[in-house]
Write a protein that holds these residues in place. Structure first.
Motif, PDB file in Angstrom:
ATOM      1  N   UNK A  46       0.805  -1.228   0.000  1.00 36.73           N
ATOM      2  CA  UNK A  46       0.000   0.000   0.000  1.00 36.73           C
ATOM      3  C   UNK A  46       0.838   1.278   0.000  1.00 36.73           C
ATOM      4  N   UNK A  47       2.022   1.209   0.625  1.00 38.35           N
ATOM      5  CA  UNK A  47       2.839   2.416   0.755  1.00 38.35           C
ATOM      6  C   UNK A  47       4.157   2.300  -0.002  1.00 38.35           C
ATOM      7  N   UNK A  48       4.113   1.615  -1.121  1.00 37.65           N
ATOM      8  CA  UNK A  48       5.279   1.563  -2.001  1.00 37.65           C
ATOM      9  C   UNK A  48       5.312   2.843  -2.839  1.00 37.65           C
ATOM     10  N   UNK A  49       6.462   3.127  -3.459  1.00 38.38           N
ATOM     11  CA  UNK A  49       6.623   4.376  -4.209  1.00 38.38           C
ATOM     12  C   UNK A  49       5.562   4.513  -5.305  1.00 38.38           C
ATOM     13  N   UNK A  50       5.301   3.412  -6.031  1.00 40.36           N
ATOM     14  CA  UNK A  50       4.375   3.477  -7.161  1.00 40.36           C
ATOM     15  C   UNK A  50       2.982   3.936  -6.759  1.00 40.36           C
ATOM     16  N   UNK A  51       2.520   3.504  -5.576  1.00 44.60           N
ATOM     17  CA  UNK A  51       1.170   3.908  -5.141  1.00 44.60           C
ATOM     18  C   UNK A  51       1.184   5.260  -4.448  1.00 44.60           C
ATOM     19  N   UNK A  52       2.222   5.512  -3.648  1.00 45.62           N
ATOM     20  CA  UNK A  52       2.269   6.794  -2.940  1.00 45.62           C
ATOM     21  C   UNK A  52       2.506   7.959  -3.898  1.00 45.62           C
ATOM     22  N   UNK A 105     -11.108   8.538  -3.225  1.00 43.27           N
ATOM     23  CA  UNK A 105     -10.188   8.448  -4.362  1.00 43.27           C
ATOM     24  C   UNK A 105      -8.773   8.125  -3.897  1.00 43.27           C
ATOM     25  N   UNK A 106      -8.338   8.776  -2.816  1.00 43.51           N
ATOM     26  CA  UNK A 106      -6.996   8.511  -2.294  1.00 43.51           C
ATOM     27  C   UNK A 106      -6.848   7.070  -1.830  1.00 43.51           C
ATOM     28  N   UNK A 107      -7.877   6.544  -1.170  1.00 45.51           N
ATOM     29  CA  UNK A 107      -7.828   5.159  -0.686  1.00 45.51           C
ATOM     30  C   UNK A 107      -7.748   4.182  -1.852  1.00 45.51           C
ATOM     31  N   UNK A 108      -8.520   4.445  -2.912  1.00 44.94           N
ATOM     32  CA  UNK A 108      -8.490   3.524  -4.058  1.00 44.94           C
ATOM     33  C   UNK A 108      -7.110   3.488  -4.717  1.00 44.94           C
ATOM     34  N   UNK A 109      -6.417   4.629  -4.721  1.00 42.80           N
ATOM     35  CA  UNK A 109      -5.066   4.628  -5.295  1.00 42.80           C
ATOM     36  C   UNK A 109      -4.108   3.806  -4.439  1.00 42.80           C
ATOM     37  N   UNK A 110      -4.235   3.903  -3.116  1.00 43.68           N
ATOM     38  CA  UNK A 110      -3.386   3.098  -2.232  1.00 43.68           C
ATOM     39  C   UNK A 110      -3.705   1.609  -2.359  1.00 43.68           C
ATOM     40  N   UNK A 111      -4.978   1.307  -2.695  1.00 45.62           N
ATOM     41  CA  UNK A 111      -5.371  -0.094  -2.901  1.00 45.62           C
ATOM     42  C   UNK A 111      -4.885  -0.634  -4.251  1.00 45.62           C
ATOM     43  N   UNK A 112      -4.387   0.249  -5.087  1.00 42.93           N
ATOM     44  CA  UNK A 112      -3.859  -0.189  -6.378  1.00 42.93           C
ATOM     45  C   UNK A 112      -4.834  -0.069  -7.524  1.00 42.93           C
ATOM     46  N   UNK A 113      -5.972   0.600  -7.303  1.00 47.30           N
ATOM     47  CA  UNK A 113      -6.902   0.836  -8.414  1.00 47.30           C
ATOM     48  C   UNK A 113      -6.285   1.933  -9.279  1.00 47.30           C
ATOM     49  N   UNK A 114      -5.913   1.586 -10.497  1.00 48.19           N
ATOM     50  CA  UNK A 114      -5.178   2.558 -11.302  1.00 48.19           C
ATOM     51  C   UNK A 114      -5.286   2.182 -12.772  1.00 48.19           C
TER      52      UNK A 114
END
Length: 472
Positions: A46-52, A105-114
């Motif tokens: 969840x807190x890797x560079x790609x998601x953050x 929206x922020x939570x979905x990005x941390x979940x990897x919805x992209x």
């Protein structure tokens, strides 16, 4: 018209929520800058560079940037239209929907919805919610402008209208997708068409979320804060129409040296170079507005923010078009020069102008003076130093990266390995984190000053009410 008819509660709500999301986005920005030189700070998944990284850009874009723009636009439109908002309750609903939307929206990005489109990463359910939210905003703002009691339309209203209409078109077209489940969709365009549409959107989203709205603020608040009339209304209108005409053709400069047809690339580069003229029309207008009395730069803290902001805008609108030229693009594209360029605009032009607008609005709403001019000045110098240090370190390492990637041995092999290039970046990435810390300290001073101004205004209002009650 009496002040009680203005919907200041919505304005305050958007400004305070923008400050909240700004803190979240800046802290995450510091985190990902440190991840670049300390891999142990990556906490997958969840807190890797790609998601953050996507979380950072979207929370600051939507939460801080657009949140502040909503608040400032609601403030500007009722004053320039000389009438209350057409639907004040709808504006309040807009405020709550916006904050819930940013959180989800922020939570979905941390979940990897992209959906893997830069600046358009949200999956289709979030896209639909954003369109609904934008329609609510557009109905209220455009309706209020149409029903205005002031016949003349000041230049800020033109920029606001352009923002609303253009963002709606860009967002809907680029986010056309085919759902493949609740959390996954695929771009309706494919291959080079997908890239072309994406960067038509990507570059113009920057333009119509970070240029036209900020110019709307600049043209309103610079004369208001200095007491000096805008130098030339004619120049502002010419700059507006030429900017709007040219901007929508420039996105292809992001795709130089790609399979995109060469003539489309050249068209994009040509319009990008043309864009310098209208951009500098506004820069010149700003400089000449204060030219009659440059002492305001020393005596008025707001003028420092606005003039420094428009200077960064001017520098960026020279740097950006020059980057589109093929020979320059071949050196700096895909290097750290690009985030240096982007952050000169976001940390310099956008943030400085929004902060100055908030410094103007909050005391006016609470009928008081700013809590501390000294803190505001300290805020200015810290964000200026932090921004310059951030961008300059990225420009230096960007040129170094590009040069190392291009160097070859006599036999045609690369002169430097990937690891050799990577290790050269570390000192600059660490300096970037340090610059970010300086910038964030400046922004924390801004938040403290705003909060204390609100507290001061409430205390003064309560004292007046008690005095009136005692007199009665």
């Amino acid at each position: 018209m009496n002040d009680y008819r203005y919907d200041y509660e919505t304005v305050k709500g958007f400004i305070l929520s923008a400050i909240f999301w700004g803190v979240v986005g800046l802290v995450v920005g510091l985190w990902i800058s440190a991840q670049m030189w300390d891999a142990s700070l990556n906490i997958p998944p969840y807190f890797s560079f790609g998601r953050l990284r996507t979380f950072h850009t979207n929370v600051l874009t939507y939460g801080l940037g657009i949140g502040a723009e909503f608040g400032v636009f609601y403030y500007l439109v009722i004053r320039l239209a000389k009438r209350p908002l057409l639907f004040p309750k709808l504006a309040r609903f807009h405020l709550w929907l916006f904050n819930v939307g940013v959180a989800i929206a922020g939570i979905t990005l941390l979940l990897g919805w992209n959906q893997s489109l830069e600046y358009a990463e949200f999956e289709w359910p979030i896209d639909i919610a954003i369109v609904i939210l934008w329609v609510i905003f557009a109905v209220n703002i455009l309706g209020t402008i149409i029903k205005r009691k002031e016949e003349q339309m000041y230049i800020s209203l033109w920029y606001i209208i352009a923002t609303i209409i253009t963002v709606a078109i860009l967002y809907i077209v680029n986010n056309l997708s085919i759902p493949a489940g609740f959390d996954k969709s695929y771009h309706i365009f494919a291959g080079v068409n997908s890239a072309n549409v994406q960067w038509w959107y990507g570059h113009n989203a920057v333009g119509f979320l970070f240029t036209t709205p900020i110019l709307a603020m600049f043209y309103y608040f610079l004369p208001k804060s200095t007491g000096l009339p805008i130098y030339s209304h004619r120049l502002s209108i010419i700059s507006f129409w030429s900017l709007i005409f040219a901007y929508l053709w420039t996105g292809a400069h992001h795709l130089v040296y790609t399979p995109l047809p060469d003539w489309i690339q050249t068209l994009g580069i040509a319009f990008t170079l043309f864009l310098i003229a209208p951009s500098w029309g506004s820069v010149v207008n700003g400089y000449f507005t204060v030219e009659s009395d440059w002492s305001v730069m020393k005596n008025n803290y707001l003028t420092k923010f606005f003039i420094a902001g428009i200077t960064f805008y001017g520098l960026q609108t020279i740097q950006g078009p020059s980057q589109g030229i093929r020979v320059i693009s071949s050196l700096i594209h895909y290097t750290d020069w690009v985030p240096g360029h982007v952050h000169m605009g976001t940390m310099g032009w956008v943030t400085m102008t929004i902060c100055a607008a908030v410094y103007y609005i909050i005391p006016h709403i609470y009928k008081t003076e700013i809590y501390s001019v000294k803190i505001a000045n300290a805020h200015f110098w810290l964000v200026l130093i932090g921004q310059l240090a951030f961008s300059i370190t990225m420009w230096v390492t960007g040129v170094q990266q590009g040069a190392m990637w291009k160097m070859t041995n006599p036999d045609g092999t690369l002169k430097y390995t990937f690891m050799e290039g990577l290790l050269r970046n570390y000192p600059y990435w660490q300096l970037r984190t340090l610059a970010g810390i300086v910038f964030v300290i400046g922004m924390l001073l801004f938040i403290y000053n705003v909060m204390m101004t609100i507290k001061k205004g409430k205390a003064e209002l309560e004292a007046k009410l008690q005095a009136a009650s005692a007199t009665a």
